[in-house]
Design a protein around this motif. Sequence first.
Motif, PDB file in Angstrom:
ATOM      1  N   GLY A  32       0.886  -1.103   0.062  1.00  0.00           N
ATOM      2  CA  GLY A  32      -0.088  -0.239   0.066  1.00  0.00           C
ATOM      3  C   GLY A  32       0.810   1.100   0.067  1.00  0.00           C
ATOM      4  N   GLY A  33       0.117   2.429   0.034  1.00  0.00           N
ATOM      5  CA  GLY A  33       0.859   3.947  -0.319  1.00  0.00           C
ATOM      6  C   GLY A  33       0.001   4.821   0.066  1.00  0.00           C
ATOM      7  N   LEU A  34       0.508   5.937   0.538  1.00  0.00           N
ATOM      8  CA  LEU A  34      -0.189   6.848   1.112  1.00  0.00           C
ATOM      9  C   LEU A  34       0.624   8.285   0.796  1.00  0.00           C
ATOM     10  N   MET A  35      -0.192   9.219   0.229  1.00  0.00           N
ATOM     11  CA  MET A  35       0.316  10.639  -0.049  1.00  0.00           C
ATOM     12  C   MET A  35      -0.284  11.703   1.059  1.00  0.00           C
ATOM     13  N   PHE A  36       0.720  12.447   1.552  1.00  0.00           N
ATOM     14  CA  PHE A  36      -0.021  13.339   2.826  1.00  0.00           C
ATOM     15  C   PHE A  36       0.302  14.547   2.672  1.00  0.00           C
ATOM     16  N   GLY A  37      -0.567  15.468   3.027  1.00  0.00           N
ATOM     17  CA  GLY A  37      -0.122  17.004   2.907  1.00  0.00           C
ATOM     18  C   GLY A  37      -0.660  17.909   4.024  1.00  0.00           C
ATOM     19  N   GLY A  38      -0.594  19.224   3.590  1.00  0.00           N
ATOM     20  CA  GLY A  38      -1.436  20.355   4.388  1.00  0.00           C
ATOM     21  C   GLY A  38      -0.443  20.773   5.691  1.00  0.00           C
ATOM     22  N   LYS A  39      -0.818  21.478   6.247  1.00  0.00           N
ATOM     23  CA  LYS A  39      -0.223  22.012   7.558  1.00  0.00           C
ATOM     24  C   LYS A  39      -1.090  22.524   8.424  1.00  0.00           C
ATOM     25  N   ALA A  40      -0.832  22.610   9.838  1.00  0.00           N
ATOM     26  CA  ALA A  40      -1.788  23.138  10.826  1.00  0.00           C
ATOM     27  C   ALA A  40      -2.524  24.300  10.361  1.00  0.00           C
ATOM     28  N   PRO A  41      -3.702  24.292  10.606  1.00  0.00           N
ATOM     29  CA  PRO A  41      -4.670  23.287  11.205  1.00  0.00           C
ATOM     30  C   PRO A  41      -5.428  22.339  10.254  1.00  0.00           C
ATOM     31  N   THR A  42      -5.247  22.453   9.024  1.00  0.00           N
ATOM     32  CA  THR A  42      -5.761  21.218   8.218  1.00  0.00           C
ATOM     33  C   THR A  42      -4.822  20.485   7.533  1.00  0.00           C
ATOM     34  N   TYR A  43      -5.191  19.093   7.692  1.00  0.00           N
ATOM     35  CA  TYR A  43      -3.982  18.268   6.878  1.00  0.00           C
ATOM     36  C   TYR A  43      -5.002  17.481   5.907  1.00  0.00           C
ATOM     37  N   HIS A  44      -4.333  16.789   4.729  1.00  0.00           N
ATOM     38  CA  HIS A  44      -5.020  16.058   3.679  1.00  0.00           C
ATOM     39  C   HIS A  44      -4.424  14.813   3.432  1.00  0.00           C
TER      40      HIS A  44
END
Length: 127
Positions: A32-44
């Motif tokens: 599996g794999g995941l791509m993550f992003g954003g910064k406080a206060p909203t992450y994605h």
Amino acid sequence: MVDAPGFHRAVEEHIRRSTALVAVDSGSDLLGGLMFGGKAPTYHVHWLVVSQQARGSGVGRALMSDATRRFVRGPGSIEVVTFGADHPGAVASGARVFYESLGFAPAEATDPGPEGGSRQIYRRTVA
């Protein structure tokens, strides 16, 4: 999704920023794999996929846990866009049930996906 415009560019960018995670088994097979992003206060959660043979084994849960530990600094929220309730993939993919099991709740509708069909934001509050 792999053929979607910009997908490979997005993967490369997440790798450069160290916001791409993968899960492999002891034989180095990709699970599996995941791509993550954003910064406080909203992450994605930009993308999360688990191979068919690894579904139900905790791979998706482990990827989300690792991403949260590495990237999230509360208070805030984590958002992910998934299938709308009326989308044919909603039940088949198990995505909505999966996110709900992690404490996400359905929120507002959002733009349709690249292949059509409804999409909905799921959101989880983090302390």
